[in-house]
Design a protein around this motif. Structure first.
Motif, PDB file in Angstrom:
ATOM      1  N   PRO A  81      -1.103 -10.821 -11.844  1.00  0.00           N
ATOM      2  CA  PRO A  81      -0.746  -9.599 -12.594  1.00  0.00           C
ATOM      3  C   PRO A  81       0.240  -9.943 -13.706  1.00  0.00           C
ATOM      4  CG  PRO A  81       0.416  -9.667 -10.489  1.00  0.00           C
ATOM      5  CD  PRO A  81      -0.504 -10.861 -10.498  1.00  0.00           C
ATOM      6  N   VAL A  82       0.260  -9.082 -14.755  1.00  0.00           N
ATOM      7  CA  VAL A  82       1.239  -9.290 -15.839  1.00  0.00           C
ATOM      8  C   VAL A  82       2.630  -9.072 -15.229  1.00  0.00           C
ATOM      9  CG1 VAL A  82       2.074  -8.437 -18.072  1.00  0.00           C
ATOM     10  CG2 VAL A  82      -0.399  -8.542 -17.592  1.00  0.00           C
ATOM     11  N   LEU A  83       3.518 -10.053 -15.407  1.00  0.00           N
ATOM     12  CA  LEU A  83       4.789 -10.044 -14.667  1.00  0.00           C
ATOM     13  C   LEU A  83       5.616  -8.787 -14.932  1.00  0.00           C
ATOM     14  CD1 LEU A  83       5.523 -12.067 -12.619  1.00  0.00           C
ATOM     15  CD2 LEU A  83       6.746 -13.377 -14.355  1.00  0.00           C
ATOM     16  N   ARG A  84       5.717  -8.394 -16.211  1.00  0.00           N
ATOM     17  CA  ARG A  84       6.563  -7.218 -16.499  1.00  0.00           C
ATOM     18  C   ARG A  84       5.980  -5.959 -15.866  1.00  0.00           C
ATOM     19  NH1 ARG A  84       5.214  -8.567 -21.821  1.00  0.00           N
ATOM     20  NH2 ARG A  84       3.415  -7.434 -22.628  1.00  0.00           N
ATOM     21  N   ASP A  85       4.651  -5.900 -15.726  1.00  0.00           N
ATOM     22  CA  ASP A  85       4.044  -4.717 -15.087  1.00  0.00           C
ATOM     23  C   ASP A  85       4.453  -4.620 -13.615  1.00  0.00           C
ATOM     24  OD1 ASP A  85       2.849  -4.331 -17.484  1.00  0.00           O
ATOM     25  OD2 ASP A  85       0.812  -4.900 -16.832  1.00  0.00           O
ATOM     26  N   THR A  86       4.669  -5.780 -12.972  1.00  0.00           N
ATOM     27  CA  THR A  86       5.010  -5.748 -11.537  1.00  0.00           C
ATOM     28  C   THR A  86       6.416  -5.178 -11.310  1.00  0.00           C
ATOM     29  OG1 THR A  86       6.020  -7.961 -11.355  1.00  0.00           O
ATOM     30  CG2 THR A  86       3.604  -7.839 -11.190  1.00  0.00           C
ATOM     31  N   LEU A  87       7.248  -5.154 -12.368  1.00  0.00           N
ATOM     32  CA  LEU A  87       8.612  -4.623 -12.214  1.00  0.00           C
ATOM     33  C   LEU A  87       8.603  -3.101 -12.052  1.00  0.00           C
ATOM     34  CD1 LEU A  87      10.610  -6.767 -14.823  1.00  0.00           C
ATOM     35  CD2 LEU A  87      10.127  -7.257 -12.428  1.00  0.00           C
ATOM     36  N   ALA A  88       7.464  -2.480 -12.327  1.00  0.00           N
ATOM     37  CA  ALA A  88       7.361  -1.017 -12.159  1.00  0.00           C
ATOM     38  C   ALA A  88       6.593  -0.673 -10.875  1.00  0.00           C
ATOM     39  CB  ALA A  88       6.648  -0.415 -13.369  1.00  0.00           C
ATOM     40  N   TRP A  89       6.224  -1.668 -10.092  1.00  0.00           N
ATOM     41  CA  TRP A  89       5.443  -1.402  -8.882  1.00  0.00           C
ATOM     42  C   TRP A  89       6.237  -0.619  -7.842  1.00  0.00           C
ATOM     43  CZ3 TRP A  89       2.909  -6.806  -7.517  1.00  0.00           C
ATOM     44  CH2 TRP A  89       1.700  -6.931  -8.207  1.00  0.00           C
ATOM     45  N   THR A  90       5.530   0.183  -7.061  1.00  0.00           N
ATOM     46  CA  THR A  90       6.097   0.758  -5.838  1.00  0.00           C
ATOM     47  C   THR A  90       5.823  -0.248  -4.714  1.00  0.00           C
ATOM     48  OG1 THR A  90       4.000   1.785  -5.282  1.00  0.00           O
ATOM     49  CG2 THR A  90       5.554   3.102  -6.588  1.00  0.00           C
ATOM     50  N   GLU A  91       6.470  -0.025  -3.556  1.00  0.00           N
ATOM     51  CA  GLU A  91       6.201  -0.878  -2.377  1.00  0.00           C
ATOM     52  C   GLU A  91       4.703  -0.900  -2.079  1.00  0.00           C
ATOM     53  OE1 GLU A  91       8.052  -2.693  -0.338  1.00  0.00           O
ATOM     54  OE2 GLU A  91      10.109  -2.102  -0.839  1.00  0.00           O
ATOM     55  N   GLU A  92       4.078   0.300  -2.154  1.00  0.00           N
ATOM     56  CA  GLU A  92       2.650   0.421  -1.810  1.00  0.00           C
ATOM     57  C   GLU A  92       1.802  -0.406  -2.771  1.00  0.00           C
ATOM     58  OE1 GLU A  92       4.716   3.117  -2.142  1.00  0.00           O
ATOM     59  OE2 GLU A  92       4.942   3.317   0.046  1.00  0.00           O
ATOM     60  N   GLU A  93       2.166  -0.367  -4.043  1.00  0.00           N
ATOM     61  CA  GLU A  93       1.382  -1.141  -5.027  1.00  0.00           C
ATOM     62  C   GLU A  93       1.542  -2.644  -4.781  1.00  0.00           C
ATOM     63  OE1 GLU A  93       1.189   1.668  -8.996  1.00  0.00           O
ATOM     64  OE2 GLU A  93       3.138   0.907  -8.365  1.00  0.00           O
ATOM     65  N   PHE A  94       2.770  -3.053  -4.398  1.00  0.00           N
ATOM     66  CA  PHE A  94       2.996  -4.470  -4.096  1.00  0.00           C
ATOM     67  C   PHE A  94       2.124  -4.901  -2.904  1.00  0.00           C
ATOM     68  CE2 PHE A  94       5.167  -7.588  -1.406  1.00  0.00           C
ATOM     69  CZ  PHE A  94       5.287  -8.650  -2.289  1.00  0.00           C
ATOM     70  N   VAL A  95       2.186  -4.101  -1.834  1.00  0.00           N
ATOM     71  CA  VAL A  95       1.422  -4.426  -0.614  1.00  0.00           C
ATOM     72  C   VAL A  95      -0.071  -4.436  -0.923  1.00  0.00           C
ATOM     73  CG1 VAL A  95       0.794  -3.525   1.676  1.00  0.00           C
ATOM     74  CG2 VAL A  95       3.200  -3.600   0.972  1.00  0.00           C
ATOM     75  N   GLU A  96      -0.507  -3.468  -1.706  1.00  0.00           N
ATOM     76  CA  GLU A  96      -1.935  -3.384  -2.044  1.00  0.00           C
ATOM     77  C   GLU A  96      -2.371  -4.619  -2.820  1.00  0.00           C
ATOM     78  OE1 GLU A  96      -5.616  -2.329  -2.050  1.00  0.00           O
ATOM     79  OE2 GLU A  96      -4.088  -1.328  -0.838  1.00  0.00           O
ATOM     80  N   HIS A  97      -1.547  -5.026  -3.800  1.00  0.00           N
ATOM     81  CA  HIS A  97      -1.946  -6.170  -4.630  1.00  0.00           C
ATOM     82  C   HIS A  97      -2.000  -7.458  -3.816  1.00  0.00           C
ATOM     83  CE1 HIS A  97      -2.726  -8.315  -8.330  1.00  0.00           C
ATOM     84  NE2 HIS A  97      -2.056  -9.298  -7.754  1.00  0.00           N
ATOM     85  N   PHE A  98      -1.024  -7.639  -2.895  1.00  0.00           N
ATOM     86  CA  PHE A  98      -0.950  -8.914  -2.170  1.00  0.00           C
ATOM     87  C   PHE A  98      -1.491  -8.812  -0.743  1.00  0.00           C
ATOM     88  CE2 PHE A  98       2.331  -9.804  -5.480  1.00  0.00           C
ATOM     89  CZ  PHE A  98       1.629 -10.840  -6.077  1.00  0.00           C
ATOM     90  N   ARG A  99      -2.310  -7.816  -0.470  1.00  0.00           N
ATOM     91  CA  ARG A  99      -2.915  -7.700   0.861  1.00  0.00           C
ATOM     92  C   ARG A  99      -3.710  -8.982   1.164  1.00  0.00           C
ATOM     93  NH1 ARG A  99      -3.325  -3.304   3.547  1.00  0.00           N
ATOM     94  NH2 ARG A  99      -3.091  -1.946   1.749  1.00  0.00           N
TER      95      ARG A  99
END
Ligand code: SF4
Ligand code: SF4
Length: 341
Positions: free
Chosen positions: A259-277
């Motif tokens: 993922p684009v690194l700066r975009d990950t700084l706006a992630w919620t916990e759920e988005e983080f878990v979803e991306h790295f499931r």
């Protein structure tokens, strides 16, 4: 079937379930227990306090399975080149978590071993066994000066699995240490974490600092971290024994999109878990992902990254806020230098 015939039967079975290398260590294998205890006593394991627990279980297989007679060690090749991307993730973590992939295959091998009358305890690297010295004793390769296990064919790119078994199996022949006068891994380490041949101070190692370490990245290592968001392969990439490395056959290790690194700084916990499931990176948690991402952006980021960085500057988690402040300062300093030039 005698102990040697059983070993060869299991070698074929291991190949059948998809392992690339196979060997047998005696149950009373020498795992350099004194070195391990000294390493722990000197605190070189950093925050990995789970390593302090049950040292005897780590160094004596019979503490795990009293009737154990042998240790089976298998390896699975995970090599693949780094995909082109704006930042680096260690090769082992580019795709699906290897623990599940290996454990599934180990269990299949245990089924074969049960049919020969054995009782088994399989482990990937979360178990009590010091898998690298055991793998060296099982003839899979040798522990190089970087402390990693090296194999003549696959180089440094093997996931290791271990099965402690009650089956009597003839031990495999050990391989000689082939590091010779080479010191490339020691010279390549950006933080001098390989403090002497065969000695790693985990507290200085970027793989440890970005994956296992719980708190802020110490200031002394933030520049050295460069563009590594998760792990470090530098001491492996330079090893001359990797010149014959072949791409892994396991499709589940194929790289996921970065993922684009700066975009990950706006992630919620759920988005983080979803991306790295299903990825080993999920265990890091969102805040430590941000810690690492902010360090990388501090080292490589541009004006376009500043708004996302600034949004974390007043974060409740002091570690996140500290890393956001540091990243902002580094980006601004770089911009000032560019303006002067
Ligand atoms: S993983 Fe990186 S930081 Fe750690 S010892 Fe190897 S080169 Fe050094
Ligand atoms: S880089 Fe050289 S010294 Fe280091 S592990 Fe590889 S062969 Fe051994």
């Amino acid at each position: 079937m005698d102990a040697t015939a059983r070993r060869e039967y299991l070698r074929a079975a291991a190949q059948e379930v998809g392992f690339d290398v196979f060997g047998i260590a005696p149950v009373d294998v020498d795992v350099r227990a004194d070195y391990f205890r000294r390493w722990i006593a000197e605190g070189m394991h950093g925050d990995m306090t789970w390593m302090e627990k049950n040292p005897q279980r780590r160094t004596e297989a019979k503490q795990v399975l009293p009737e154990a007679r042998s240790i089976v060690v298998v390896g699975l090749n995970y090599y693949q080149p780094h995909p082109p991307a704006a930042y680096r993730i260690a090769k082992y973590a580019l795709g699906e978590d290897y623990h599940g992939v290996l454990l599934k295959r180990l269990k299949k091998l245990c089924t074969v071993m049960r049919s020969l009358g054995g009782e088994q305890k399989p482990y990937v690297d979360t178990g009590p066994v010091l898998e690298k010295p055991v793998a060296a004793e099982a003839g899979l390769g040798w522990q190089g000066k970087s402390t990693i296990l090296l194999q003549k064919g696959f180089g440094t790119w093997l996931f290791l699995g271990v099965i402690i078994t009650t089956l009597e199996l003839t031990p495999s022949s050990k391989q000689p240490n082939r590091c010779g006068s080479c010191t490339r891994c020691i010279e390549a380490c950006p933080t001098s974490a390989i403090i002497a041949p065969y000695q790693l101070d985990a507290r200085k190692c970027l793989a440890y600092l970005t994956i296992e370490h719980q708190g802020a990245i110490p200031l002394a290592y933030r520049f050295a971290l460069g563009d590594r968001v998760y792990g470090c392969d530098d001491c492996l990439d330079v090893c001359p024994w990797n010149r014959w490395a072949q791409n892994t056959k396991e499709a589940r290790f194929a790289p996921r999109p970065h993922p684009v690194l700066r975009d990950t700084l706006a992630w919620t916990e759920e988005e983080f878990v979803e991306h790295f499931r299903g990825s080993p990176i999920k265990r890091l948690g969102l805040h430590r992902w941000w810690r690492n991402a902010l360090t990388v952006l501090g080292n490589t980021g541009s004006r376009d990254d500043l708004p996302a960085v600034l949004k974390l500057i007043n974060h409740d988690d002091a570690m996140v806020a500290d890393h956001a402040c540091w990243a902002e300062e580094q980006i601004r300093q770089r911009l000032r230098k560019q303006e002067i030039a």
